[in-house]
Design a protein around this motif. Structure first.
Motif, PDB file in Angstrom:
ATOM      1  N   PHE A 109       0.901  -1.351   0.061  1.00 47.12           N
ATOM      2  CA  PHE A 109       0.099  -0.059   0.013  1.00 47.12           C
ATOM      3  C   PHE A 109       0.902   1.474  -0.005  1.00 47.12           C
ATOM      4  O   PHE A 109       2.036   1.073   0.368  1.00 47.12           O
ATOM      5  CB  PHE A 109      -0.943  -0.132   1.209  1.00 47.12           C
ATOM      6  N   PRO A 110       0.256   2.324  -0.470  1.00 52.29           N
ATOM      7  CA  PRO A 110       1.342   3.476  -0.701  1.00 52.29           C
ATOM      8  C   PRO A 110       1.836   4.013   0.654  1.00 52.29           C
ATOM      9  O   PRO A 110       3.072   4.531   0.716  1.00 52.29           O
ATOM     10  CB  PRO A 110       0.456   4.468  -1.672  1.00 52.29           C
ATOM     11  N   GLU A 111       0.847   4.453   1.449  1.00 51.18           N
ATOM     12  CA  GLU A 111       1.455   5.056   2.546  1.00 51.18           C
ATOM     13  C   GLU A 111       0.990   4.511   4.014  1.00 51.18           C
ATOM     14  O   GLU A 111      -0.047   4.046   4.237  1.00 51.18           O
ATOM     15  CB  GLU A 111       0.666   6.552   2.704  1.00 51.18           C
ATOM     16  N   ASP A 112       1.708   4.933   4.927  1.00 49.31           N
ATOM     17  CA  ASP A 112       1.412   4.477   6.225  1.00 49.31           C
ATOM     18  C   ASP A 112       0.427   5.479   6.936  1.00 49.31           C
ATOM     19  O   ASP A 112       0.321   6.547   6.134  1.00 49.31           O
ATOM     20  CB  ASP A 112       2.738   4.378   7.156  1.00 49.31           C
ATOM     21  N   GLY A 113      -0.218   5.062   7.999  1.00 45.74           N
ATOM     22  CA  GLY A 113      -1.362   6.014   8.405  1.00 45.74           C
ATOM     23  C   GLY A 113      -2.285   5.379   9.263  1.00 45.74           C
ATOM     24  O   GLY A 113      -1.674   4.043   9.836  1.00 45.74           O
ATOM     25  N   GLN A 114      -3.339   5.811   9.450  1.00 40.37           N
ATOM     26  CA  GLN A 114      -4.396   4.798  10.430  1.00 40.37           C
ATOM     27  C   GLN A 114      -5.556   4.911   9.680  1.00 40.37           C
ATOM     28  O   GLN A 114      -5.931   5.940   8.940  1.00 40.37           O
ATOM     29  CB  GLN A 114      -4.289   4.948  11.666  1.00 40.37           C
ATOM     30  N   THR A 115      -6.718   4.181  10.114  1.00 43.38           N
ATOM     31  CA  THR A 115      -7.951   4.256   9.676  1.00 43.38           C
ATOM     32  C   THR A 115      -8.782   5.250  10.556  1.00 43.38           C
ATOM     33  O   THR A 115      -8.508   5.959  11.641  1.00 43.38           O
ATOM     34  CB  THR A 115      -8.702   2.774   9.759  1.00 43.38           C
ATOM     35  N   THR A 116     -10.024   5.559   9.903  1.00 45.66           N
ATOM     36  CA  THR A 116     -10.900   6.847  10.396  1.00 45.66           C
ATOM     37  C   THR A 116     -11.788   6.198  11.131  1.00 45.66           C
ATOM     38  O   THR A 116     -12.586   6.874  11.813  1.00 45.66           O
ATOM     39  CB  THR A 116     -11.462   7.298   9.230  1.00 45.66           C
ATOM     40  N   GLY A 117     -12.059   4.781  11.446  1.00 46.23           N
ATOM     41  CA  GLY A 117     -13.320   4.455  12.178  1.00 46.23           C
ATOM     42  C   GLY A 117     -12.927   4.431  13.851  1.00 46.23           C
ATOM     43  O   GLY A 117     -12.216   4.791  14.427  1.00 46.23           O
ATOM     44  N   PRO A 118     -14.194   4.193  14.583  1.00 50.53           N
ATOM     45  CA  PRO A 118     -14.283   3.931  15.881  1.00 50.53           C
ATOM     46  C   PRO A 118     -12.884   3.246  16.607  1.00 50.53           C
ATOM     47  O   PRO A 118     -12.306   3.696  17.571  1.00 50.53           O
ATOM     48  CB  PRO A 118     -15.456   3.627  16.397  1.00 50.53           C
ATOM     49  N   ARG A 119     -12.621   2.333  15.876  1.00 48.32           N
ATOM     50  CA  ARG A 119     -11.508   1.390  16.250  1.00 48.32           C
ATOM     51  C   ARG A 119     -10.476   1.512  15.261  1.00 48.32           C
ATOM     52  O   ARG A 119     -10.316   0.909  14.358  1.00 48.32           O
ATOM     53  CB  ARG A 119     -11.913  -0.073  16.280  1.00 48.32           C
ATOM     54  N   LYS A 120      -9.661   2.701  15.822  1.00 49.02           N
ATOM     55  CA  LYS A 120      -8.372   2.789  14.803  1.00 49.02           C
ATOM     56  C   LYS A 120      -7.251   1.865  14.912  1.00 49.02           C
ATOM     57  O   LYS A 120      -6.965   1.412  15.975  1.00 49.02           O
ATOM     58  CB  LYS A 120      -7.866   4.250  15.321  1.00 49.02           C
TER      59      LYS A 120
END
Length: 897
Positions: free
Chosen positions: A158-169
């Motif tokens: 996947f292109p970039e690290d980061g985190q998800t937007t949901g309640p359970r990040k």
């Protein structure tokens, strides 16, 4: 089932007679048998696969798994039936299975990527954009050449690290690992309907212990710091099946393909193949048609080693399918067409056999069967009467593959300490030069000193071990081959200069070590010409040219070579520096081939000069195309602009180190034409003259343009014509006699040729013309005295002959338009004699002298020798004839220099 088998000449009969898997499948699903028979005339298309999976709403994972597996059954049933009924080609089989894999993965990815209320969407921390999983198909999936019971090698990126937007990040890495596991389950789990494809994830960074999915940054760091040679090989066929393919390839292509010629790949590929061979032998898999001797893997290795070696420079080799790369290697002359034809035939046979082995039980096997029943099935389905006849043909193909493999991967002789001259190198510090003296070196003490100096130098001592071992293996045979030439000291010391220049570049050392047959050819060049040795030492990439003697001796086909050059440039996108280097590599290679032919006596000087001039024309033409393509704010698709060659370029008398005398002309009524073409011309000059890591193309002299150095860089046709008619000096009209259109717009070129002819045919006062030509010659003598060893300026030499012809053209072209043909001084002398303007014997003597003077000039430059008056003694009669001709035409007695 029985009805289908017994149906008269049923198209399913061959498949059912061969495949137990198909028999069992049709017993479980009679409707599939009917559907297969009804559609057997048509391939199973990708569109039909996508249609079969187009209504998957409101399903759960298990239902989707069933749909995917039923689709595979349908595809396999039709494919087996079509191939064994002789309705499908190998290409159809490979592409159909590859389509099935891609369609299944796409459907599975869409399914597992649906919105998830718990996690939300994965967001890139740098861009803030939603991230998408890139499924990378490796191996045969990447090359669209899957076999019918293949596993699929995948990598998740996947292109970039980061985190998800949901309640359970969770981190993007965790998110994509979760959906990756679900995807693998959808494709690879075995149910009552079997599987779609076995999934192998071991090629990912850090293998089975690495994270299931990684970001671009993680992948790049891994490849830079941990990537191994076998991984370069594995990534050759890599193809993104989803997501940002361009971004992925930008990361991995520099890892796979080196910018230089990577001859270290031979060693790496040989080691990998040896590991496979040891594994095959250990597991008693000699009868494995993929991994065993003469098997499919050896054919793949043959193509891929050349991709690793040359793919960084030659984008046309950055192909994925095995058969495509073999064809490209034949097209480029790297492998002979005969060799490729045999490899292609063997590849098709082995891949067809591989499929029939898998059709038996839908098993992932490449092992030949041991039981007689299966042997009979295989022999019959491969169109042989029995197993013995089949085995004989199989052995023939495998032997051919092994022979070609061994020719490509032949181990260099590793004589090491046993080489007869090894002791000379090893004991150089002892100061004993007796062995060198015995070999015939003229100054063995000095040669030994050079060897000792190299041995104790920081350059040698600080080399990587593999480089130092390469030098140790190369030097003894080089000592031996150098001793076989008439000038062993000069030959060997020049080669030592080369070795020192490439000492830290393992690829070049590997080339010489891997191909010892090149050492004698190298030594012959370094013995023959210091100019060639210096040229090759400056451009060691040309060592690659030594590998194929056919190319060195093949006369150039400039239209074909131009097409190849343009293809290479088109593959470089908008990379200006890479394009400039590509032009330089191409030009250097052509010069090197021509100098080989020259030294080998294959070309007379006039033909050599023609080829060098044609090469210059091609380089000018392609440079104009590339620069205009990149020029901002251009007002038309093609420039109305031409390059006019003067002097040696105009007269097609170029030598290896000649500069180019050129004039730029245009004919364009655009209001900003002068400004646009001036900018264009400056960029062309920069492309031709700039020194890049690959060297430079030509030195350019623009002083012959109207008004010389103070004039505009470019001139319109109208301005040029007016200048030539109203303002040009006689010497500029003299220069015009040796001018021609070389490159660019033909309409502008034709307009120039018309102006040239008008000027040459203009009426002139002959007395004044004689005076002006004679005056110009006197001025030249003031700066270039007529020394007796100077072939150009000696009285009766090259310049005098050129001035005589220029005078005759300007004086008589009006009556004799043959003089307007730019056919060279020798031909023009003959024309002058035929028209009765000079005596025939004088014309012959002048032509002979001109030819010999040019030969001496060329030989002197090539051999690095100084000319002496003694060398000109054999042509004194010719020089005297030219001096007498000068006196006759100009009324001026000139003394012998």
């Amino acid at each position: 089932m029985n009805d289908l088998m017994q149906n008269a000449n049923s198209l399913l009969a061959p498949a059912l007679a061969h495949s137990r898997y198909l028999q069992q499948l049709f017993l479980r699903h009679p409707d599939l048998a009917e559907a297969t028979l009804a559609n057997i005339a048509q391939p199973f298309t990708r569109q039909a696969m996508e249609q079969a999976l187009s209504h998957l709403q409101d399903l759960d994972d298990n239902a989707l798994k069933q749909h995917l597996r039923r689709l595979r059954q349908a595809v396999m049933a039709r494919l087996i039936s079509r191939e064994l009924a002789k309705l499908a080609t190998l290409q159809e089989v490979m592409h159909t299975i590859s389509d099935l894999a891609e369609v299944s993965l796409s459907a599975a990815l869409a399914w597992v990527s649906q919105a998830d209320a718990r996690y939300g969407q994965p967001i890139g921390e740098a861009s803030g954009q939603v991230q998408e999983l890139i499924i990378v198909g490796m191996g045969k999936l990447g090359g669209r050449e899957l076999n019918v019971s293949s596993d699929i090698d995948l990598i998740f990126i996947f292109p970039e690290d980061g985190q998800t937007t949901g309640p359970r990040k969770i981190s993007n890495s965790e998110y994509f690992a979760l959906i990756g596991k679900r995807l693998i389950s959808l494709i690879g789990d075995i149910s009552e309907d079997g599987f779609v494809f076995r999934v192998d994830m071991r090629l990912r960074p850090f293998g089975s212990v690495g994270p299931l999915a990684c970001s671009f940054d993680s992948l790049e760091n891994y490849l830079l710091t941990q990537g191994r040679e076998w991984e370069r090989y594995a990534w050759i066929k890599a193809r993104a099946l989803s997501g940002d393919e361009a971004g992925l390839m930008q990361l991995v292509i520099p890892f796979i393909y080196r910018k230089y010629l990577d001859y270290g790949a031979y060693h790496s590929m040989r080691e990998l193949h040896s590991q496979i061979r040891r594994e095959v032998a250990r597991k008693d898999k000699i009868d494995n048609i993929k991994l065993g001797p003469g098997g499919i893997r050896e054919i793949e290795f043959i193509g891929q080693v050349f991709q690793l070696i040359r793919g960084g420079r030659n984008k046309n080799l950055q192909l994925r399918p095995t058969q495509a790369i073999l064809d490209e290697l034949a097209q480029q002359g790297t492998l002979s067409h005969a060799a490729v034809a045999e490899l292609q035939e063997a590849y098709c046979f082995l891949r067809n056999l591989e499929h029939r082995l898998m059709y038996l039980d839908d098993a992932q096997t490449q092992m030949l069967p041991l039981n007689e029943e299966d042997q009979a099935r295989i022999a019959h389905s491969m169109q042989f009467t029995d197993w013995a006849q089949f085995s004989e043909q199989l052995a023939l193909y495998r032997n051919r593959v092994s022979q070609h493999f061994e020719q490509v991967f032949v181990l260099p002789p590793d004589e090491g300490d046993a080489h007869p001259q090894a002791a000379i190198w090893q004991s150089a510090q002892d100061g004993d030069s007796s062995d060198l003296a015995a070999l015939g070196f003229e100054n063995p003490t000095e040669i030994n000193r050079r060897l000792a100096a190299l041995q104790s130098s920081n350059r040698y001592l600080q080399m990587p071990d593999r480089c130092r071992k390469r030098v140790d293996s190369i030097l003894p045979p080089l000592i031996k081959v150098s001793a076989g030439f008439h000038n062993p000291d000069a030959t060997f010391t020049r080669i030592l200069d080369l070795l020192e220049a490439i000492s830290r570049r393992e690829s070049y050392l590997a080339l010489l070590a891997e191909h010892p047959q090149t050492l004698k050819r190298l030594a012959s060049l370094y013995s023959a010409s210091p100019w060639v040795s210096q040229y090759l030492t400056r451009h060691p990439i040309l060592l690659d040219e030594l590998l194929d003697f056919r190319l060195l001796e093949e006369l150039p086909d400039w239209p074909k070579l131009g097409k190849i050059l343009r293809q290479e440039l088109n593959g470089l996108s908008d990379d200006t520096e890479a394009k400039m280097d590509c032009l330089r590599h191409f030009q250097h290679a052509q010069i090197f081939r021509l100098v080989n032919q020259d030294l080998g006596g294959l070309l007379v000087l006039e033909t050599l000069s023609d080829h060098l001039s044609d090469l210059a024309d091609l380089m000018l033409t392609v440079t104009l195309e590339q620069v205009w393509q990149e020029l901002p704010n251009k007002h038309r698709p093609k420039p109305q602009f031409a390059v006019i060659g003067y002097g040696k370029l105009g007269g097609k008398e170029l030598g290896f180190a000649s500069d180019l005398d050129i004039v730029y002309l245009y004919e364009d009524d655009h209001p900003n034409a002068t400004e646009i073409y001036a900018k264009f011309a400056k960029r062309v000059v920069n492309w031709l003259t700039a020194l890049t890591p690959a060297g430079h193309l030509y030195d350019i002299d623009l002083r012959l343009r109207p008004n010389g150095a103070s004039g505009l860089l470019v001139s319109s046709i109208g301005t040029f014509s007016q200048y030539q008619r109203e303002s040009a000096w006689v010497w500029e009209h003299q220069a015009l006699t040796r001018a021609r259109y070389c490159a660019g717009d033909k309409v502008v070129g034709n307009a120039f040729e018309a102006i040239r002819e008008d000027i040459l045919c203009a009426p002139r006062d002959l007395e004044k013309l004689r005076f002006d030509v004679r005056t110009m010659r006197d001025r030249m003598l003031e700066t270039h005295p007529a020394h007796p060893e100077d072939v150009k300026h000696v009285r009766g030499g090259i310049v005098d002959i050129e001035f005589i012809m220029q005078y005759l053209i300007l004086a008589h072209a009006k009556e004799h338009q043959e003089f307007c043909l730019n056919s060279g001084n020798i031909a023009l002398l003959a024309t002058a004699a035929q028209q009765g303007l000079i005596p025939l014997d004088a014309a012959h003597l002048a032509a002979d002298g001109y030819r010999e003077l040019r030969r001496l000039q060329h030989s002197s430059r090539l051999n690095g020798t100084e000319l002496t008056p003694k060398m000109l003694l054999p042509i004194q009669p010719q020089l005297a004839a030219v001096r007498l001709l000068w006196q006759t035409l100009f009324g001026e007695l000139i003394e012998q220099s």
